[in-house]
Motif scaffolding. Structure first.
Motif, PDB file in Angstrom:
ATOM      1  N   THR A  18      -2.551   3.004  -8.815  1.00  0.00           N
ATOM      2  CA  THR A  18      -2.708   4.310  -8.161  1.00  0.00           C
ATOM      3  C   THR A  18      -3.028   4.189  -6.673  1.00  0.00           C
ATOM      4  OG1 THR A  18      -5.079   4.431  -8.634  1.00  0.00           O
ATOM      5  CG2 THR A  18      -3.572   5.338 -10.299  1.00  0.00           C
ATOM      6  N   LEU A  19      -3.290   2.958  -6.210  1.00  0.00           N
ATOM      7  CA  LEU A  19      -3.614   2.753  -4.790  1.00  0.00           C
ATOM      8  C   LEU A  19      -2.636   1.810  -4.110  1.00  0.00           C
ATOM      9  CD1 LEU A  19      -7.511   2.278  -4.927  1.00  0.00           C
ATOM     10  CD2 LEU A  19      -6.233   4.373  -4.461  1.00  0.00           C
ATOM     11  N   LEU A  62      -5.446   7.552 -14.265  1.00  0.00           N
ATOM     12  CA  LEU A  62      -6.749   6.999 -13.851  1.00  0.00           C
ATOM     13  C   LEU A  62      -7.707   7.983 -13.189  1.00  0.00           C
ATOM     14  CD1 LEU A  62      -8.424   4.380 -13.777  1.00  0.00           C
ATOM     15  CD2 LEU A  62      -7.510   3.948 -11.521  1.00  0.00           C
ATOM     16  N   VAL A  63      -7.234   8.703 -12.164  1.00  0.00           N
ATOM     17  CA  VAL A  63      -8.145   9.577 -11.411  1.00  0.00           C
ATOM     18  C   VAL A  63      -7.957  11.022 -11.857  1.00  0.00           C
ATOM     19  CG1 VAL A  63      -8.892  10.293  -9.120  1.00  0.00           C
ATOM     20  CG2 VAL A  63      -7.935   8.011  -9.461  1.00  0.00           C
ATOM     21  N   LEU A 118       0.841  -1.197   0.000  1.00  0.00           N
ATOM     22  CA  LEU A 118       0.000   0.000   0.000  1.00  0.00           C
ATOM     23  C   LEU A 118       0.888   1.263   0.000  1.00  0.00           C
ATOM     24  CD1 LEU A 118      -2.791  -1.285   2.423  1.00  0.00           C
ATOM     25  CD2 LEU A 118      -2.705  -1.352  -0.086  1.00  0.00           C
ATOM     26  N   LEU A 145      -6.171   6.926   0.454  1.00  0.00           N
ATOM     27  CA  LEU A 145      -5.185   5.844   0.517  1.00  0.00           C
ATOM     28  C   LEU A 145      -3.790   6.311   0.097  1.00  0.00           C
ATOM     29  CD1 LEU A 145      -7.281   2.797  -0.747  1.00  0.00           C
ATOM     30  CD2 LEU A 145      -6.684   3.425   1.598  1.00  0.00           C
ATOM     31  N   ILE A 190     -11.282   8.365  -2.535  1.00  0.00           N
ATOM     32  CA  ILE A 190     -10.566   7.114  -2.254  1.00  0.00           C
ATOM     33  C   ILE A 190      -9.070   7.278  -2.519  1.00  0.00           C
ATOM     34  CG2 ILE A 190     -10.299   4.711  -2.989  1.00  0.00           C
ATOM     35  CD1 ILE A 190     -13.378   4.853  -3.671  1.00  0.00           C
ATOM     36  N   LYS A 191      -8.767   7.877  -3.668  1.00  0.00           N
ATOM     37  CA  LYS A 191      -7.351   8.097  -4.014  1.00  0.00           C
ATOM     38  C   LYS A 191      -6.645   8.935  -2.948  1.00  0.00           C
ATOM     39  CE  LYS A 191      -3.583   8.906  -6.559  1.00  0.00           C
ATOM     40  NZ  LYS A 191      -2.533   7.887  -6.719  1.00  0.00           N
ATOM     41  N   GLY A 235      -7.758  -3.315 -11.252  1.00  0.00           N
ATOM     42  CA  GLY A 235      -8.185  -2.222 -12.136  1.00  0.00           C
ATOM     43  C   GLY A 235      -7.799  -0.841 -11.640  1.00  0.00           C
ATOM     44  N   ALA A 236      -7.046  -0.752 -10.546  1.00  0.00           N
ATOM     45  CA  ALA A 236      -6.681   0.562  -9.996  1.00  0.00           C
ATOM     46  C   ALA A 236      -5.428   1.136 -10.648  1.00  0.00           C
ATOM     47  CB  ALA A 236      -6.514   0.486  -8.480  1.00  0.00           C
TER      48      ALA A 236
END
Lengths: 456, 456
Positions: free
Chosen positions: A179-180, A446-447, A148, A435, A431-432, A175-176
């Motif tokens: 980024t997490l 992604l985000v 993490l 974490l 969420i991004k 699928g992240a």
């Protein structure tokens, strides 16, 4: 580092301070702990075969490339429960080879299998041509281990069929796009090895007929339907023209073609060719199929698939085209193609829509070819943004996805921000930020950032 | 309000300011917007049939009970693609009835089906007895709509088989027990209606033999294996003793019993009884099965299932017991039972372990019965915490889950905090705080608070 600073399609080029190549989970954790302490960005990379530049660093040169390729151990294969445990850096083709020695098969496969790694496939929730029966990568992951963004290790490697201990971190990490956190190991589901298969090439009158054929196949080929792909005649013509050694499987002309794979992997199942013959005879009687050929052997099966797999390459030889990896509900895809393609072609005179791919998943590669004679550079400059936005708006109107299987990465981030409802974007950002509060994990991917001013 | 302030098992009793009962998504959103503005807590509730008091408010009386039962519309059933769209308040039994009129089946079922709602089943990722073939609720949800903690609406109702637009909010909300938002509608997968089934009662020598029988069934009953349950002879004895109208299916005695359901839902499949006969003959030849009976009709099939479904009730009649809903990898469950149960019984003299349930999912209801003559109140006071902690420590040592299918709610939150690795808890808290910064969504459930001092 040069080969790893450019994306698979060669459209993005970045810079990095250095490439790091840890070989154990603990080394990855140590690297991430340092990164968190010093607030430096990490760009994880597997086989560097993604389609949306999700593993390519930005141009700032302020991030580190974190290669996971050395986590390449296939640790255990359990034949009884059909599971394999392996490192994130294992290359897909190597996994295929290893499990086949045990009479098993990892069913996910795609063009980049010689490069793509398990970690990358998980982080992009990869799809491919066998999703109809076996699902995307998400449904093949039984457990994962990940580092993490604070350098702690999430140990979810044990394959539990039932586990209701809070939010599903496995599904969050799949699928992240890194980024997490960094997927370091995984436990994956396997299926029995193929005994034999039949690949059918079927001429059909329209996408609507192809959809009816799909429903019939799902009813009548119970449990053996492994793939159902559609392509327009123009795509076949491009392949035959540009790819050596290919030829049209049928003599008669037809506006659309369908490729169906029936697979036998259990001794008590019928011979696929026999089932295919019966199924197609019925379909021809109903007028759903105009003509059909069934592969007589593996060479012919491969030849049929080669046509399907060469469409993108043939198209590149034919001229510039804009590519869109879209999905709508399976039951709406025929209507989408029949209704929207003429509108696109009318709005941008001289363009031609080539819509092909995974009809059984409601996922089509929706390519818009430039007019004959158009110069690639000029046409992309003048039309790319407009046409893609137009295609995506139509997809959204069907409740569909502007990224069915390729992900968002860098390439689709602006269109993702433009077409998404604020609730979804706000949740993703929350969420991004929660974490990865320092934004060190694959930044810019992604985000979409709120600060880009896209959600005023 | 009284019936809704106590949990299903009658162990938790709370207070609430009022019960709110919106009938549309917009009304739910309006309620949550007000709650966010005024920082008041909302406790969502469906059928109030959960096992861990996840829908019971706390004793403070400062929260509102938010009943979703009026969102009870079955909106659309699509036979072609086997999907149903419905409100979160639809009761499971009503859904079963509605789709059966269309020749379809919603395969998830459980004891509380007359009360449990779709929203509650999604929010707890419910399991049940048909998970082996069809998965938990998670695998049956094609799309959801939810009201997020700020009152915005997440619209993920459209069933897309492939969608790689960022973190999967659907999977995040499934099993979140209403702590991240309120599920208001869902699109669910259906399967073909049953044509016929065979239920087999099989005497086996040990959990290890039962596991070998499971592997054989998965190999030889390809695609028709619908359930695989195990129970010790003591559980059968309790049922026969306490539940009127039940009797042992076999004359011979055996230490363990297995219930196997084979289901036919496609015309081209073999008759289940015929397949069962062949499969069991082989298993008896190998010594895996000691004796077996195959249901001759639906009444007998129901009678076999009634034994399985009455175990918990019979046990309550027999005396006090501690119940644990645990999972370990499928391949480890037999070893877990055989190795750990004698140790538990030796550590707490006079106790008896009754381990029964979903062997095919690696999920057992692991009950520890009090010594004969123990007074419920005294025994629970003196032993409940110690014994449960001991059981859970053993589960964790196998990489297992202390909540396989019931969730965490209030009842398991302390043990969840105690037994979880810090990385998992930190991630859960970060997500909870990010999406519900005011802590208004079902507070005190599922996510152990850092302030409880449990992760020093």
């Amino acid at each position: 580092m040069a080969p790893w600073l450019t994306d698979w399609r060669g459209r993005y080029r970045g810079q990095a301070l250095a490439i790091l190549s840890p070989s154990t989970t603990d080394e990855v954790a140590a690297v991430i702990k340092l990164a968190a302490k010093h607030r430096v960005a990490m760009v994880p990379q597997g086989g560097n075969s993604g389609m949306v530049a999700g593993a390519t660093p930005d141009a700032s040169g302020q991030s580190y490339l974190l290669s996971l390729r050395r986590l390449n151990s296939i640790e255990a294969i359990d034949q009884d429960v059909r599971l394999v445990r392996c490192g994130a850096g294992v290359i897909l083709q190597n996994l295929h080879d290893a499990v086949s020695k045990h009479g098993l098969r990892f069913p996910l496969t795609l063009g980049g299998k010689g490069s793509a790694t398990i970690g990358g496939l998980i982080s992009t929730n990869a799809g491919g041509t066998q999703v109809l029966r076996h699902g995307t990568m998400r449904s093949l992951v039984a457990g994962i281990e990940a580092v993490l963004p604070d350098g702690s290790i999430y140990d979810g490697l044990t394959p539990l069929k039932k586990d209701n201990r809070g939010y599903d971190l496995k599904h969050l990490l799949i699928g992240a796009e890194g980024t997490l956190g960094i997927v370091t190991r995984a436990t994956l589901h396997l299926v029995p090895a193929l005994i034999e298969r039949a690949v059918c090439w079927v001429a059909v009158g329209s996408p609507a007929d192809a959809y009816q054929l799909l429903l019939a196949a799902q009813d009548e080929c119970h449990g053996m339907l492994e793939g159902f792909e559609i392509l327009p005649d123009a795509a076949l013509a491009h392949v035959v023209k540009h790819i050596p050694g290919t030829r049209a499987p049928l003599e008669s002309a037809a506006p659309w073609h369908v490729l169906i794979e029936l697979a036998k992997d259990s001794a008590d199942q019928e011979a696929p060719a026999q089932l295919a013959e019966r199924f197609l005879a019925t379909a021809m009687g109903k007028g759903l199929a105009l003509d059909a050929a069934i592969s007589a052997n593996e060479a012919q099966a491969e030849a049929f698939w080669k046509i399907r797999d060469s469409i993108a390459e043939a198209e590149r030889a034919e001229g510039p085209a804009l590519q869109h990896d879209i999905s709508v509900p399976v039951s709406d895809m025929a209507r989408f193609i029949d209704t929207e393609s003429p509108k696109i072609e009318a709005t941008y005179p001289g363009t031609q829509v080539i819509a092909f791919g995974h009809l059984g998943d409601g996922n089509i590669h929706y390519h818009v070819k430039a007019p004959h004679g158009a110069t690639a550079e000029n046409w992309y400059r003048d039309f790319a943004t407009r046409i893609s936005a137009d295609v995506y708006d139509r997809v959204v109107a069907y409740g569909g996805s502007i990224s069915a299987e390729h992900g968002i990465g860098q390439a689709k981030i602006a269109e993702f921000a433009r077409t998404s409802e604020p609730a979804r974007l706000a949740a993703l950002r929350a969420i991004k930020n929660a974490l990865d509060p320092h934004g060190i994990m694959n930044p810019g991917k992604l985000v979409p950032l709120a600060s880009a001013g896209l959600d005023a």
